[in-house]
Design a protein around this motif. Sequence first.
Motif, PDB file in Angstrom:
ATOM      1  N   LYS A 198      23.073 -14.298   7.312  1.00 27.56           N
ATOM      2  CA  LYS A 198      22.641 -15.487   7.879  1.00 27.56           C
ATOM      3  C   LYS A 198      21.712 -14.930   9.233  1.00 27.56           C
ATOM      4  O   LYS A 198      22.032 -13.842   9.817  1.00 27.56           O
ATOM      5  N   TYR A 199      20.792 -15.583   9.427  1.00 26.72           N
ATOM      6  CA  TYR A 199      19.961 -15.398  10.677  1.00 26.72           C
ATOM      7  C   TYR A 199      20.670 -15.722  11.851  1.00 26.72           C
ATOM      8  O   TYR A 199      21.386 -16.604  12.081  1.00 26.72           O
ATOM      9  N   TYR A 200      20.692 -14.914  12.778  1.00 24.99           N
ATOM     10  CA  TYR A 200      21.209 -14.739  14.289  1.00 24.99           C
ATOM     11  C   TYR A 200      20.293 -15.279  15.232  1.00 24.99           C
ATOM     12  O   TYR A 200      20.396 -16.452  15.802  1.00 24.99           O
ATOM     13  N   ARG A 201      19.347 -14.315  15.827  1.00 21.99           N
ATOM     14  CA  ARG A 201      18.195 -14.601  16.692  1.00 21.99           C
ATOM     15  C   ARG A 201      17.184 -13.666  16.712  1.00 21.99           C
ATOM     16  O   ARG A 201      17.428 -12.457  16.281  1.00 21.99           O
ATOM     17  N   SER A 202      16.193 -13.841  17.218  1.00 20.67           N
ATOM     18  CA  SER A 202      15.032 -12.690  17.479  1.00 20.67           C
ATOM     19  C   SER A 202      14.828 -12.020  18.802  1.00 20.67           C
ATOM     20  O   SER A 202      15.596 -12.752  19.703  1.00 20.67           O
ATOM     21  N   GLN A 203      14.327 -11.031  18.955  1.00 18.50           N
ATOM     22  CA  GLN A 203      14.126 -10.378  20.306  1.00 18.50           C
ATOM     23  C   GLN A 203      12.729  -9.415  20.262  1.00 18.50           C
ATOM     24  O   GLN A 203      12.723  -8.667  19.254  1.00 18.50           O
ATOM     25  N   PRO A 204      11.799  -9.959  21.279  1.00 16.47           N
ATOM     26  CA  PRO A 204      10.766  -8.890  21.214  1.00 16.47           C
ATOM     27  C   PRO A 204      11.320  -7.446  21.630  1.00 16.47           C
ATOM     28  O   PRO A 204      12.174  -7.362  22.557  1.00 16.47           O
ATOM     29  N   TRP A 205      10.737  -6.299  21.036  1.00 18.46           N
ATOM     30  CA  TRP A 205      11.062  -4.819  21.425  1.00 18.46           C
ATOM     31  C   TRP A 205       9.808  -4.273  21.540  1.00 18.46           C
ATOM     32  O   TRP A 205       9.494  -3.574  20.736  1.00 18.46           O
ATOM     33  N   PRO A 206       9.383  -4.431  22.556  1.00 24.51           N
ATOM     34  CA  PRO A 206       8.009  -3.474  22.948  1.00 24.51           C
ATOM     35  C   PRO A 206       8.071  -2.149  22.861  1.00 24.51           C
ATOM     36  O   PRO A 206       7.034  -1.558  22.856  1.00 24.51           O
ATOM     37  N   PHE A 207       9.433  -1.630  23.053  1.00 27.54           N
ATOM     38  CA  PHE A 207       9.282  -0.116  22.945  1.00 27.54           C
ATOM     39  C   PHE A 207       8.560   0.472  21.804  1.00 27.54           C
ATOM     40  O   PHE A 207       8.231   1.731  21.638  1.00 27.54           O
ATOM     41  N   SER A 208       8.879  -0.301  20.705  1.00 27.88           N
ATOM     42  CA  SER A 208       8.342   0.304  19.321  1.00 27.88           C
ATOM     43  C   SER A 208       7.167  -0.870  18.757  1.00 27.88           C
ATOM     44  O   SER A 208       6.863  -0.903  17.585  1.00 27.88           O
ATOM     45  N   SER A 233       7.609  -3.922  18.148  1.00 25.68           N
ATOM     46  CA  SER A 233       8.198  -4.866  17.405  1.00 25.68           C
ATOM     47  C   SER A 233       8.721  -6.114  18.093  1.00 25.68           C
ATOM     48  O   SER A 233       8.556  -6.416  19.004  1.00 25.68           O
ATOM     49  N   VAL A 234       8.925  -7.009  16.849  1.00 26.88           N
ATOM     50  CA  VAL A 234       9.937  -8.093  17.101  1.00 26.88           C
ATOM     51  C   VAL A 234      11.020  -7.947  16.048  1.00 26.88           C
ATOM     52  O   VAL A 234      10.980  -7.909  14.986  1.00 26.88           O
ATOM     53  N   MET A 235      12.389  -7.869  16.862  1.00 26.59           N
ATOM     54  CA  MET A 235      13.489  -7.607  16.238  1.00 26.59           C
ATOM     55  C   MET A 235      13.898  -9.111  15.311  1.00 26.59           C
ATOM     56  O   MET A 235      14.355  -9.936  16.531  1.00 26.59           O
ATOM     57  N   LEU A 236      14.270  -9.191  14.106  1.00 27.85           N
ATOM     58  CA  LEU A 236      14.976 -10.354  13.753  1.00 27.85           C
ATOM     59  C   LEU A 236      16.420  -9.891  13.388  1.00 27.85           C
ATOM     60  O   LEU A 236      16.722  -9.156  12.473  1.00 27.85           O
ATOM     61  N   GLY A 237      17.283 -10.581  14.346  1.00 29.67           N
ATOM     62  CA  GLY A 237      18.663 -10.296  14.103  1.00 29.67           C
ATOM     63  C   GLY A 237      19.499 -11.149  12.957  1.00 29.67           C
ATOM     64  O   GLY A 237      19.295 -12.207  12.922  1.00 29.67           O
ATOM     65  N   PHE A 238      20.404 -10.448  12.208  1.00 32.73           N
ATOM     66  CA  PHE A 238      20.999 -11.119  11.192  1.00 32.73           C
ATOM     67  C   PHE A 238      22.438 -10.764  11.165  1.00 32.73           C
ATOM     68  O   PHE A 238      22.859  -9.756  11.822  1.00 32.73           O
ATOM     69  N   THR A 239      23.172 -11.503  10.568  1.00 29.40           N
ATOM     70  CA  THR A 239      24.613 -10.951  10.169  1.00 29.40           C
ATOM     71  C   THR A 239      24.922 -10.954   8.783  1.00 29.40           C
ATOM     72  O   THR A 239      24.262 -11.727   8.018  1.00 29.40           O
ATOM     73  N   ALA A 240      25.863 -10.220   8.384  1.00 24.59           N
ATOM     74  CA  ALA A 240      26.200 -10.283   6.906  1.00 24.59           C
ATOM     75  C   ALA A 240      27.602  -9.734   6.619  1.00 24.59           C
ATOM     76  O   ALA A 240      28.097  -9.022   7.621  1.00 24.59           O
ATOM     77  N   GLU A 241      28.062  -9.884   5.445  1.00 22.56           N
ATOM     78  CA  GLU A 241      29.450  -9.317   5.072  1.00 22.56           C
ATOM     79  C   GLU A 241      29.371  -8.258   3.992  1.00 22.56           C
ATOM     80  O   GLU A 241      28.478  -8.346   3.253  1.00 22.56           O
ATOM     81  N   ALA A 242      30.056  -7.223   3.829  1.00 18.58           N
ATOM     82  CA  ALA A 242      30.176  -6.405   2.841  1.00 18.58           C
ATOM     83  C   ALA A 242      31.651  -5.983   2.598  1.00 18.58           C
ATOM     84  O   ALA A 242      32.754  -6.018   3.466  1.00 18.58           O
ATOM     85  N   ASP A 243      31.960  -5.342   1.400  1.00 20.06           N
ATOM     86  CA  ASP A 243      33.305  -5.146   0.893  1.00 20.06           C
ATOM     87  C   ASP A 243      33.320  -3.570   1.610  1.00 20.06           C
ATOM     88  O   ASP A 243      32.614  -2.695   1.038  1.00 20.06           O
ATOM     89  N   ASP A 244      34.430  -3.268   2.444  1.00 22.99           N
ATOM     90  CA  ASP A 244      34.483  -1.853   2.944  1.00 22.99           C
ATOM     91  C   ASP A 244      35.165  -1.033   1.847  1.00 22.99           C
ATOM     92  O   ASP A 244      35.222   0.365   2.215  1.00 22.99           O
ATOM     93  N   LYS A 245      35.454  -1.254   0.633  1.00 20.26           N
ATOM     94  CA  LYS A 245      35.864  -0.358  -0.307  1.00 20.26           C
ATOM     95  C   LYS A 245      34.751   0.264  -0.907  1.00 20.26           C
ATOM     96  O   LYS A 245      34.832   1.045  -1.889  1.00 20.26           O
ATOM     97  N   GLN A 246      33.523  -0.262  -0.671  1.00 20.87           N
ATOM     98  CA  GLN A 246      32.309   0.451  -1.380  1.00 20.87           C
ATOM     99  C   GLN A 246      31.814   1.792  -0.503  1.00 20.87           C
ATOM    100  O   GLN A 246      32.275   1.938   0.639  1.00 20.87           O
ATOM    101  N   PRO A 247      31.478   2.708  -1.173  1.00 21.96           N
ATOM    102  CA  PRO A 247      31.213   3.852  -0.692  1.00 21.96           C
ATOM    103  C   PRO A 247      30.064   3.935   0.155  1.00 21.96           C
ATOM    104  O   PRO A 247      29.032   3.279  -0.139  1.00 21.96           O
ATOM    105  N   ILE A 248      30.221   4.568   1.332  1.00 26.16           N
ATOM    106  CA  ILE A 248      28.966   4.416   2.243  1.00 26.16           C
ATOM    107  C   ILE A 248      28.337   5.660   2.115  1.00 26.16           C
ATOM    108  O   ILE A 248      28.733   6.982   1.997  1.00 26.16           O
ATOM    109  N   ILE A 249      27.049   5.513   1.694  1.00 27.60           N
ATOM    110  CA  ILE A 249      26.158   6.580   1.265  1.00 27.60           C
ATOM    111  C   ILE A 249      24.739   6.696   2.316  1.00 27.60           C
ATOM    112  O   ILE A 249      23.803   5.917   2.170  1.00 27.60           O
TER     113      ILE A 249
END
Length: 249
Positions: free
Chosen positions: A182-192, A194-210
Amino acid sequence: MLCYRGNELLLKKSGEDYEIPRKRDFNEDTESPVFLFSINSDHCFGLDGSRLNHSSFEYHDLFILRNLKNKEFAWIGAVGHQLMTWHTNNKYCGRCGSKTEMKKDERATVCPDCNLVNYPKISPAIIVAITCKDKILLAKGKHYKGDFYSLVAGYVDIGESIEETVVREVKEEVGLDIQKLKYYRSQPWPFSGSVMLGFTAEADDKQPIIIEENEIKEAGWFERGNLPPYSSGVSISGVLIAAFDKGIL
């Protein structure tokens, strides 16, 4: 007066904080400054500080702007750096090599010989808060200047949608498959630049983190109410993490 030396900005000490020097703080014979923008009727100019030193002030890494109490100064310093970098990198035409001029009717450079117009570069990037019930995935970037956790982020590549970027970056950096994006909101990020596009998402924590070792130092799941030090509220990353911690994300 915004005086930059690479990724450093000349700042004037003001009590326990810092402020941006004014034109009156510099000698009259200072190299011609570049007009960048106006804010609250104040005109902001940029200077190349590679050959300029000021005995009363000090150069500081731009990272300091993220923690300034005066948020207006922080914004001015960051945006000024983005515009000054663009101006410095476009003094000459990239097509024919002629010296460029500033357009009078918009923020752009124009080549007087071949009429090539160049606008400030803005690079879209995504950042995503990945959650699983009462846990959030946090990561430490290998190139972070501070010792804190943040969220998975990355630049949009040519030929892909914003949503495809999120899926790809998460898979590349931490090896997870996500859902309920899901889209959350955006933010200008002049340090790089950029314009940062914020999102939320879900994931199964049983997946291995690689982790992608060239980008990520470490990553893991952390429970709400027991989070490690994370990026400040100046960034959308800090806003997203704080919102999760408060139970409103």
